[in-house]
Design a protein around this motif. Structure first.
Motif, PDB file in Angstrom:
ATOM      1  N   UNK A 784       0.827  -1.211   0.000  1.00 14.23           N
ATOM      2  CA  UNK A 784       0.000   0.000   0.000  1.00 14.23           C
ATOM      3  C   UNK A 784       0.860   1.260   0.000  1.00 14.23           C
ATOM      4  N   UNK A 785       2.002   1.209   0.681  1.00 16.76           N
ATOM      5  CA  UNK A 785       2.927   2.348   0.682  1.00 16.76           C
ATOM      6  C   UNK A 785       3.396   2.645  -0.734  1.00 16.76           C
ATOM      7  N   UNK A 786       3.804   1.612  -1.470  1.00 20.83           N
ATOM      8  CA  UNK A 786       4.291   1.827  -2.833  1.00 20.83           C
ATOM      9  C   UNK A 786       3.177   2.238  -3.779  1.00 20.83           C
ATOM     10  N   UNK A 787       1.966   1.811  -3.519  1.00 21.41           N
ATOM     11  CA  UNK A 787       0.840   2.239  -4.361  1.00 21.41           C
ATOM     12  C   UNK A 787       0.609   3.742  -4.269  1.00 21.41           C
ATOM     13  N   UNK A 788       0.982   4.324  -3.137  1.00 24.62           N
ATOM     14  CA  UNK A 788       0.725   5.753  -2.918  1.00 24.62           C
ATOM     15  C   UNK A 788       1.837   6.657  -3.425  1.00 24.62           C
ATOM     16  N   UNK A 789       2.942   6.091  -3.904  1.00 19.76           N
ATOM     17  CA  UNK A 789       4.086   6.908  -4.312  1.00 19.76           C
ATOM     18  C   UNK A 789       3.882   7.506  -5.694  1.00 19.76           C
ATOM     19  N   UNK A 790       4.402   8.707  -5.875  1.00 24.34           N
ATOM     20  CA  UNK A 790       4.396   9.318  -7.207  1.00 24.34           C
ATOM     21  C   UNK A 790       5.553   8.763  -8.028  1.00 24.34           C
ATOM     22  N   UNK A 791       5.464   8.891  -9.342  1.00 23.10           N
ATOM     23  CA  UNK A 791       6.548   8.428 -10.218  1.00 23.10           C
ATOM     24  C   UNK A 791       7.840   9.198  -9.924  1.00 23.10           C
ATOM     25  N   UNK A 792       7.710  10.475  -9.551  1.00 24.84           N
ATOM     26  CA  UNK A 792       8.911  11.262  -9.252  1.00 24.84           C
ATOM     27  C   UNK A 792       9.619  10.711  -8.012  1.00 24.84           C
ATOM     28  N   UNK A 793       8.861  10.401  -6.961  1.00 21.00           N
ATOM     29  CA  UNK A 793       9.484   9.862  -5.750  1.00 21.00           C
ATOM     30  C   UNK A 793      10.166   8.539  -6.029  1.00 21.00           C
ATOM     31  N   UNK A 794       9.533   7.715  -6.846  1.00 19.18           N
ATOM     32  CA  UNK A 794      10.128   6.426  -7.204  1.00 19.18           C
ATOM     33  C   UNK A 794      11.434   6.644  -7.961  1.00 19.18           C
ATOM     34  N   UNK A 795      11.414   7.571  -8.903  1.00 20.94           N
ATOM     35  CA  UNK A 795      12.620   7.839  -9.687  1.00 20.94           C
ATOM     36  C   UNK A 795      13.747   8.364  -8.793  1.00 20.94           C
ATOM     37  N   UNK A 796      13.429   9.250  -7.883  1.00 17.38           N
ATOM     38  CA  UNK A 796      14.451   9.808  -6.995  1.00 17.38           C
ATOM     39  C   UNK A 796      15.080   8.718  -6.124  1.00 17.38           C
ATOM     40  N   UNK A 797      14.294   7.748  -5.730  1.00 23.03           N
ATOM     41  CA  UNK A 797      14.812   6.695  -4.849  1.00 23.03           C
ATOM     42  C   UNK A 797      15.561   5.611  -5.622  1.00 23.03           C
ATOM     43  N   UNK A 798      15.006   5.175  -6.756  1.00 20.70           N
ATOM     44  CA  UNK A 798      15.570   4.026  -7.458  1.00 20.70           C
ATOM     45  C   UNK A 798      16.354   4.380  -8.710  1.00 20.70           C
ATOM     46  N   UNK A 799      16.422   5.686  -9.032  1.00 23.49           N
ATOM     47  CA  UNK A 799      17.214   6.185 -10.156  1.00 23.49           C
ATOM     48  C   UNK A 799      16.636   5.790 -11.515  1.00 23.49           C
ATOM     49  N   UNK A 800      15.450   5.265 -11.549  1.00 26.51           N
ATOM     50  CA  UNK A 800      14.803   4.934 -12.810  1.00 26.51           C
ATOM     51  C   UNK A 800      13.317   4.759 -12.546  1.00 26.51           C
ATOM     52  N   UNK A 801      12.533   4.791 -13.606  1.00 20.34           N
ATOM     53  CA  UNK A 801      11.091   4.605 -13.468  1.00 20.34           C
ATOM     54  C   UNK A 801      10.794   3.141 -13.164  1.00 20.34           C
ATOM     55  N   UNK A 802       9.710   2.907 -12.442  1.00 17.84           N
ATOM     56  CA  UNK A 802       9.301   1.541 -12.122  1.00 17.84           C
ATOM     57  C   UNK A 802       7.778   1.533 -12.009  1.00 17.84           C
ATOM     58  N   UNK A 803       7.128   0.737 -12.848  1.00 12.91           N
ATOM     59  CA  UNK A 803       5.671   0.755 -12.819  1.00 12.91           C
ATOM     60  C   UNK A 803       5.131   0.114 -11.541  1.00 12.91           C
ATOM     61  N   UNK A 804       3.846   0.340 -11.291  1.00 13.20           N
ATOM     62  CA  UNK A 804       3.236  -0.103 -10.035  1.00 13.20           C
ATOM     63  C   UNK A 804       3.269  -1.616  -9.888  1.00 13.20           C
TER      64      UNK A 804
END
Length: 936
Positions: A784-804
């Motif tokens: 549920x935490x990852x479902x609530x993340x924006x694509x920008x936050x995901x990119x900042x953390x993992x250095x690349x886009x990652x789909x849900x």
């Protein structure tokens, strides 16, 4: 096994291996990517010194020199011998300090008494690694053990990693390194072989040449004075040339190191072990050989299951499993379908399958009907599918096509005997298209000799493993299923067991009171109070010092009652006549009191009688269980569950597991007993709530790991009756010697949940939060935490886009939630959702130790977009740095994207030194924890 193997790597790791380098603590990084490892000096040295090198024919020093220069590995070799000017025509040097180049690896073959001094010289010369081939250490007695201690002291002082002593050496056939005294060099391949027996290494090496089996690395570990199983497994887990790891083991060494590394690596590469010493006599022989203590073999099995390691009993199965797991998918279940052209081999396969825990698949009516449409009328009409002796390639082909689609089947075994009407080669070629059959493994047994040789080769080329005999193939299938089952246990999401009923302070008071009195045995009432402090229900127990007090308690409790001996010295009350059951009135209570007192006085002396306990007589029909904990010399505390009562040693229906438990692990422990079938309800009895038993076992394991002063603990019997009733009727607790130092008490083989890092905090808006280490049970919350993340936050953390879908995949989240607290620490910030009342994760901070430099770690933080800029990042990093200090870390680092200004600002706030790395496109942050100063 006779050619290069391929291995399917989890798709997630393939995809994420191409991104910019994320923090190493991110479980989604490319686990097979290469970075410099501390054991590279053993396997990839550029300069090697052979200390003790000589020209003497038949000597170890000569053989090692000859092997190193005979198979070029791309580096330089320097013989060191103060008594020779050259060895095998190569200039020799009096000492390692006089070698003209910096030495990476020292191979030491000089006598044992000289080794401590040599290690000291190596440290002074900057040598990073040593292989000590010399024997004469702890396997030779106390004098040798003292030599070992001195060697280890010198190695630790000089930060030298060391393999051995008393070993054959190390080969890396892919690179050409041969730092052994073996007679030949292994063939290159992608199986790593580790052995505690040097002699077995040479035998396997000889066999491998005949069978054309290759290796990525071939390591004789010797006494494992420094480098142990865990070090090697972790290193090989990151080695691109290794696809599976096979081990001959005599002792486990550092159990926590082994389990930690094996659990991490087993998810991507098979770790297959044959452990010598199953019998008592063999265990003593192994201990004599290695100079190490040997623990219970059943405990070792439990440890292997817990870490995803596959254990086999035969050396041949080591290589069978390496081959099969490289060529074929793992079965999803234990059900095998056998296709054969002869009845006898099918029966043999069935016997072996069932004996190993597998099952014959029950063919569906649709499958039977389809087979009826083209098989002769006299085919077996069941499994094994006997296609009869005149079966040709087409009949085999059509049969396999039909049975492969049966949903009840988890794998296929095809057996062929060479009869007059049989064409083994054509049949094998016809089956090549079935090598990858709907995710189910396909095995084959082409029985015979020259007549089936070409068919065997065709199957092998197609990736279908072949075996001389069908029972061998069936046994291999059982191993495959057990491996699947073990791995599944690593990432099944357990249910969280609440801690509301836990009173740790009261538990510690009970134990401290006994220690203060110099006792190592709790009374029954104290033992039950300890259990109750962890939410384990116990029968009401009152202490009576005389007969009239016993009568008074009995009247208040209500008849019938039970009287038991109250003693601070006697553990087994029934052995001294210390139990009286079903007492109906006051007269019976008085008589029982006097009877217990007299029996104890007669058998062991009246000084052991302290009175009695009075308890209600629980007469409900139910099942008597035992739950216990004891110490293993290698693994520390071990848990037991099974059938209880007075005949527990007779029935021997029990299972072992290592703490701490989750509900998933507790259920698997229960499933390995026979009593569990009765608990499901038999002969008209109501079933027991197995979920309640699971939760009780979890609470029990918490007690064991959180109270290290407990040496042994038995609940016997634990009465299970009705749908939800569980109650401890008797308990026995033995403590460690009160004069012991707490730091010296045995530790668990698996680090338990670090409760000390649970804390409370508030966000800037006043919302209360809990900051705590992550748990395996957190997977649903993390999804549920990852479902609530924006694509920008995901990119900042993992250095690349990652789909849900990828972010919330079970396989990915399990690696995030199921962590080894010795290797990394992840803290979550959690609040109670005001709308649902359910817990909600708002942010996660992770600290991952650097495997190259153990006192360094890398951090990363991710916060739900809705709760950013409310102080969560500050709180999480503050707590993370506190954890780092407590864990003895020296330096904390991070890599941050250029555009992640918020994280850069947070780093500066805590004193991190930031440096832009234009080549890697990141900002590198560094903080020296101990010195309290900035570093670059």
């Amino acid at each position: 096994m006779r050619n290069a193997h391929t291995m399917e790597v989890i798709k997630q790791f393939k995809e994420e291996g191409s991104m910019k380098k994320p923090p190493t603590g991110d479980p989604a990084h490319d686990v097979l990517g290469y970075e410099r490892q501390p054991l590279d000096v053993m396997f990839r040295p550029e300069t090697v010194a052979v200390i003790g090198a000589t020209d003497k024919v038949g000597s170890v020093g000569r053989t090692v020199m000859r092997n190193l220069i005979g198979t070029p590995f791309g580096g330089a070799v320097f013989p060191v011998n103060p008594n020779r000017s050259n060895v095998l025509g190569i200039k020799a040097y009096p000492s390692v300090s006089e070698v003209p180049e910096r030495v990476d690896l020292a191979v030491i073959v000089s006598p044992a008494p000289t080794v401590p001094g040599i290690i000291r010289e190596c440290a002074e010369a900057g040598v990073e690694g040593a292989i000590v081939i010399s024997a004469g250490f702890k396997e030779a007695g106390e004098e040798g053990a003292d030599l070992e201690r001195r060697v280890l002291e010198e190695a630790r002082r000089g930060r030298i990693r060391l393999i051995g002593p008393n070993c054959l050496g190390v080969m890396s056939p892919v690179s050409g390194l041969n730092a052994t005294f073996a007679g030949t060099m292994a063939l290159p391949g992608n199986v790593a072989f580790l052995s505690q027996s040097g002699a077995l290494c040479t035998a396997i090496l000889d066999w491998s040449m005949r069978e054309n089996v290759g290796f990525s690395h071939f390591v004789s570990v010797g006494s494992m004075l420094d480098v142990d199983w865990g070090d090697l497994i972790y290193y090989l887990g990151n080695d691109r040339n290794t696809r599976s790891i096979i081990i001959y083991m005599e002792s486990i060494g550092d159990a926590r190191s082994f389990l930690s590394a094996a659990r991490e690596v087993a998810l991507t590469k098979p770790v297959i072990v044959i452990k010598a010493g199953r019998t008592e006599a063999a265990g003593k022989a192994a201990a004599s050989h290695t100079g190490s203590l040997a623990g219970s073999d059943e405990v070792l099995d439990a440890a292997f299951r817990r870490s995803g390691v596959l254990r086999v009993d035969d050396i041949s199965d080591l290589f069978h499993m390496a081959e099969v797991l490289a060529k074929q998918p793992r079965p999803k279940g234990p059900k095998l379908t056998v296709v054969t052209n002869a009845g006898g081999p099918g029966v043999l396969a069935t016997d072996a399958l069932v004996a190993g825990g597998g099952e014959l698949a029950q063919l569906s009516p649709e499958t039977i009907q389809n087979l009826d449409s083209f098989l002769p009328p006299h085919w077996s009409h069941g499994n094994p599918v006997d296609v009869l002796g005149d079966a040709g390639p087409e009949r085999y082909d059509k049969t396999l096509e039909v049975v492969a689609t049966d949903p009840q089947s988890d794998g296929l075994l095809v057996v062929l005997t060479p009869q007059d009407m049989t064409d083994p080669t054509a049949t094998a070629e016809r089956l090549e298209r079935h090598a990858e059959t709907r995710g189910k493994p396909v095995l084959a047994s082409w029985m015979g000799g020259p007549a089936v040789a070409a068919g065997n080769e065709a199957l092998s080329r197609a990736g279908i493993p072949t075996f001389d005999y069908p029972d061998t193939a069936a046994r291999v299938f059982d191993h495959m299923w057990r491996y699947t089952y073990n791995l599944r246990g690593l990432y099944e999401t357990p249910e969280f067991v609440e801690e509301d009923e836990t009173d740790r302070d009261r538990a510690e008071e009970v134990l401290a009171a006994a220690r203060d009195e110099g006792r190592t045995l709790l009374t029954e009432s104290e033992a039950k109070e300890l259990l109750a402090a962890y939410g384990i229900p116990t029968v009401e127990t009152r202490v009576a010092r005389d007969a009239e007090e016993a009568v008074r308690h009995a009247g208040e409790i209500g008849y019938p009652v039970v009287l038991k001996l109250y003693s601070e010295t006697i553990t087994h009350k029934t052995d001294v006549g210390g139990v009286r059951l079903d007492l109906p009135d006051a007269g019976a209570v008085r008589e029982a009191y006097e009877g217990i007192r007299d029996s104890v006085a007669e058998k062991v002396g009246e000084g052991h009688f302290g009175g009695v306990t009075v308890q209600p007589m629980i007469s409900a029909e139910g099942y008597e269980l035992i739950v216990g904990s004891s110490l293993d010399p290698q693994f520390g505390p071990v848990l037991l569950f099974g059938s209880g009562g007075q005949l527990v040693e007779v029935y021997k229906d029990s299972a072992l597991a290592l703490p701490p438990l989750t509900t998933t692990l507790a259920r698997r422990m229960m499933e390995r007993t026979r009593i569990v079938e009765a608990l499901k309800g038999v002969r008209g009895r109501a079933p027991v709530d197995l979920g309640a038993v699971e939760k009780l076992l979890v609470r029990f394991s918490r007690l064991v790991v959180e109270q290290p002063w407990v040496r042994e603990l038995d609940i016997n019997p634990l009465l299970a009756y009705g749908a939800e009733r569980l109650i401890a009727l008797d308990a026995r607790v033995v403590l460690h010697d009160p004069d012991s130092e707490e730091k010296d008490l045995p530790r668990t083989a698996i680090r338990p949940y670090p409760n000390q890092y649970v804390s409370r905090a508030e966000m800037e808006d006043g919302t209360p939060i809990t900051v705590r280490p992550i748990r395996p049970e957190d997977e649903p919350l993390m999804a549920r935490f990852h479902e609530a993340l924006s694509e920008r936050s995901v990119y900042m953390r993992y250095f690349h886009a990652m789909n849900l879908t990828r972010r919330t995949a079970h396989e990915r989240l399990t690696r995030i939630c199921f962590i080894d607290y010795d290797r990394e620490m992840a803290l979550v910030a959690e609040r109670e959702n005001p709308e649902t009342g359910e817990p909600e994760i708002l942010g996660v901070a992770r600290l991952s130790k650097n495997h190259v430099v153990p006192d360094e770690a890398e951090f990363a933080i991710l916060v739900n977009d809705r709760f950013q800029r409310q102080g969560l990042g500050t709180t999480l990093l503050e707590r993370l740095l506190e954890v780092g200090r407590e864990e003895g870390l020296r330096r904390i680092t991070a890599e941050i994207l250029f555009e992640n200004r918020a994280m850069q600002h947070l780093g500066k706030k805590f004193g991190f030194r930031l440096r832009r790395d234009l080549e890697e496109g990141v900002v590198k942050a560094n903080l020296d924890l101990l010195a309290g100063q900035l570093i670059g």
